[in-house]
Design a protein around this motif. Sequence first.
Motif, PDB file in Angstrom:
ATOM      1  N   ALA A 121      -7.927 -24.502  -5.710  1.00 43.43           N
ATOM      2  CA  ALA A 121      -8.769 -25.675  -5.940  1.00 43.43           C
ATOM      3  C   ALA A 121      -8.326 -26.870  -5.104  1.00 43.43           C
ATOM      4  CB  ALA A 121      -8.758 -26.041  -7.421  1.00 43.43           C
ATOM      5  N   GLU A 122      -7.060 -26.879  -4.664  1.00 46.69           N
ATOM      6  CA  GLU A 122      -6.522 -27.983  -3.867  1.00 46.69           C
ATOM      7  C   GLU A 122      -6.699 -27.769  -2.363  1.00 46.69           C
ATOM      8  OE1 GLU A 122      -5.418 -30.635  -5.379  1.00 46.69           O
ATOM      9  OE2 GLU A 122      -5.556 -29.719  -7.378  1.00 46.69           O
ATOM     10  N   LEU A 123      -7.006 -26.542  -1.959  1.00 44.84           N
ATOM     11  CA  LEU A 123      -7.115 -26.232  -0.529  1.00 44.84           C
ATOM     12  C   LEU A 123      -8.504 -26.548   0.005  1.00 44.84           C
ATOM     13  CD1 LEU A 123      -5.287 -22.755  -0.468  1.00 44.84           C
ATOM     14  CD2 LEU A 123      -4.353 -24.984   0.186  1.00 44.84           C
ATOM     15  N   ASP A 124      -8.563 -26.973   1.249  1.00 47.06           N
ATOM     16  CA  ASP A 124      -9.844 -27.180   1.935  1.00 47.06           C
ATOM     17  C   ASP A 124     -10.246 -25.841   2.546  1.00 47.06           C
ATOM     18  OD1 ASP A 124     -11.997 -27.876   3.476  1.00 47.06           O
ATOM     19  OD2 ASP A 124     -11.067 -29.661   4.348  1.00 47.06           O
ATOM     20  N   LEU A 125     -10.934 -25.037   1.757  1.00 44.16           N
ATOM     21  CA  LEU A 125     -11.261 -23.683   2.186  1.00 44.16           C
ATOM     22  C   LEU A 125     -12.198 -23.671   3.393  1.00 44.16           C
ATOM     23  CD1 LEU A 125     -11.649 -21.926  -1.291  1.00 44.16           C
ATOM     24  CD2 LEU A 125      -9.680 -21.923   0.250  1.00 44.16           C
ATOM     25  N   GLY A 130     -12.011 -19.002   9.491  1.00 43.62           N
ATOM     26  CA  GLY A 130     -11.710 -18.554  10.844  1.00 43.62           C
ATOM     27  C   GLY A 130     -10.286 -18.832  11.291  1.00 43.62           C
ATOM     28  N   LYS A 131      -9.492 -19.491  10.446  1.00 41.52           N
ATOM     29  CA  LYS A 131      -8.113 -19.834  10.798  1.00 41.52           C
ATOM     30  C   LYS A 131      -7.137 -18.783  10.246  1.00 41.52           C
ATOM     31  CE  LYS A 131      -9.281 -23.857  12.598  1.00 41.52           C
ATOM     32  NZ  LYS A 131      -8.962 -25.088  11.854  1.00 41.52           N
ATOM     33  N   GLN A 132      -5.939 -18.784  10.824  1.00 46.06           N
ATOM     34  CA  GLN A 132      -4.889 -17.862  10.390  1.00 46.06           C
ATOM     35  C   GLN A 132      -4.082 -18.493   9.249  1.00 46.06           C
ATOM     36  OE1 GLN A 132      -4.067 -14.807  11.558  1.00 46.06           O
ATOM     37  NE2 GLN A 132      -5.320 -14.627  13.400  1.00 46.06           N
ATOM     38  N   VAL A 133      -3.862 -17.723   8.184  1.00 45.63           N
ATOM     39  CA  VAL A 133      -3.056 -18.166   7.051  1.00 45.63           C
ATOM     40  C   VAL A 133      -1.973 -17.118   6.789  1.00 45.63           C
ATOM     41  CG1 VAL A 133      -3.020 -18.713   4.589  1.00 45.63           C
ATOM     42  CG2 VAL A 133      -4.955 -19.437   5.994  1.00 45.63           C
ATOM     43  N   LEU A 145      -4.605 -14.738  -4.369  1.00 49.73           N
ATOM     44  CA  LEU A 145      -4.630 -15.796  -3.361  1.00 49.73           C
ATOM     45  C   LEU A 145      -5.144 -15.258  -2.029  1.00 49.73           C
ATOM     46  CD1 LEU A 145      -3.985 -18.695  -2.517  1.00 49.73           C
ATOM     47  CD2 LEU A 145      -1.645 -17.962  -2.040  1.00 49.73           C
ATOM     48  N   GLY A 146      -4.597 -14.143  -1.580  1.00 46.88           N
ATOM     49  CA  GLY A 146      -5.026 -13.576  -0.309  1.00 46.88           C
ATOM     50  C   GLY A 146      -6.486 -13.166  -0.333  1.00 46.88           C
ATOM     51  N   ALA A 152     -13.129 -16.645   1.656  1.00 44.89           N
ATOM     52  CA  ALA A 152     -13.537 -17.938   2.204  1.00 44.89           C
ATOM     53  C   ALA A 152     -13.596 -17.917   3.733  1.00 44.89           C
ATOM     54  CB  ALA A 152     -12.573 -19.023   1.735  1.00 44.89           C
ATOM     55  N   GLY A 153     -13.254 -16.779   4.343  1.00 45.91           N
ATOM     56  CA  GLY A 153     -13.365 -16.658   5.794  1.00 45.91           C
ATOM     57  C   GLY A 153     -12.069 -16.838   6.549  1.00 45.91           C
ATOM     58  N   ALA A 154     -10.961 -17.009   5.852  1.00 43.98           N
ATOM     59  CA  ALA A 154      -9.670 -17.143   6.534  1.00 43.98           C
ATOM     60  C   ALA A 154      -9.148 -15.766   6.936  1.00 43.98           C
ATOM     61  CB  ALA A 154      -8.661 -17.834   5.631  1.00 43.98           C
TER      62      ALA A 154
END
Length: 256
Positions: A121-125, A130-133, A145-146, A152-154
Motif C-alpha cells: 500500500a506504501e509503494l508506487d506500483l 516495467g522496472k526491476q525489483v 509480495l513478489g 503490477a507489471g514489475a
Amino acid sequence: MTEFVVITRPLAQADALAQRVTELGREAVIFPLLEILPLDDPTSLQNVLRDLDQYALIAFVSPNAIDAAFAARPDWPRHIPLAVVGEGSRAALASHGATAHNSTIISPTDLDRTDSQTLLAELDLDALRGKQVLIVRGETGRELLGDALRAAGAQVTPVAAYRRVAPIFDNARRGELKRLLACQNDWIVTSSEGLRFLTEMVAQLDETGSVAKMQQQRIIVSHVRIAETAQLLGFSNITLTRSGDDGLLAALQSCS
C-alpha cells in the motif's frame, strides 16, 4: 505474575531484547525457535549483489535478509530505494548505517499491522511498472509480495540470502522446555514457522499434559498472522502487539 519472559528469536537477535526485558525487572530466558544459517552455495546471492544499479527498488523480507545481504556486500549503494516490512527491519538497516537521513526507506505506516500487504500500500506500483525489483529473502517464504509486484507489471528477481531451520532438539533443549512448562511464562514469538516448531517439540516430550500446558502459556506476538497461527495451534492466551521491540515490551508491561 508469570515467572519468565521466554524470547524465541534466533540467537543472534535475542540478546538486545533480553537486555531490555531485564531492565523491566523481569527474568529473560532465551529459547530460540529458529536457527539462521548461511546458504550452502552463496554464488547466486553474490552475483546479484555485484550489480544492484539495475534495480529500481530492493525489498528485504526480514532483519535476517538485511544482515545477510549487508554481510555479503558491506558497501551498499545509498541511491536505490529500500523497502522493509517492520520496525525490526528498519533497526537492522540502521545497524548497517542505512537510515532515513542517507537512504530512501519505504515501510508500512500502520505499525499495528506490518506485512507484505501493508507494504504494498506504501509503494508506487505504477512507477515500478516495467522496472526491476529485487527481493532479498530466505530460501523459503511467502510469495505474496513478489506475486503482487509482478501483477503490477514489475520485473521481480527473488534471491535467497540465508536458510531457516529448526534448532536441534537435543537433551539440553528438551530439559529446558520441560523446565519452562513447569510454570507460567510470557513467550515472545515473532515467527509463525517458529511457533509451529515449538508445538512439534512439545509433542515430542511424550509427557501427559505437555501440549495443554503449552497452549495455556501466554503468547505475545507481533503480527496478526502469527496470532492466527497460534489460534489454529490451540493457544488460548494470545496478546497481539504492534511491530518492533517497543510494541512487544509495551505489551509485556501491560500483561504484568
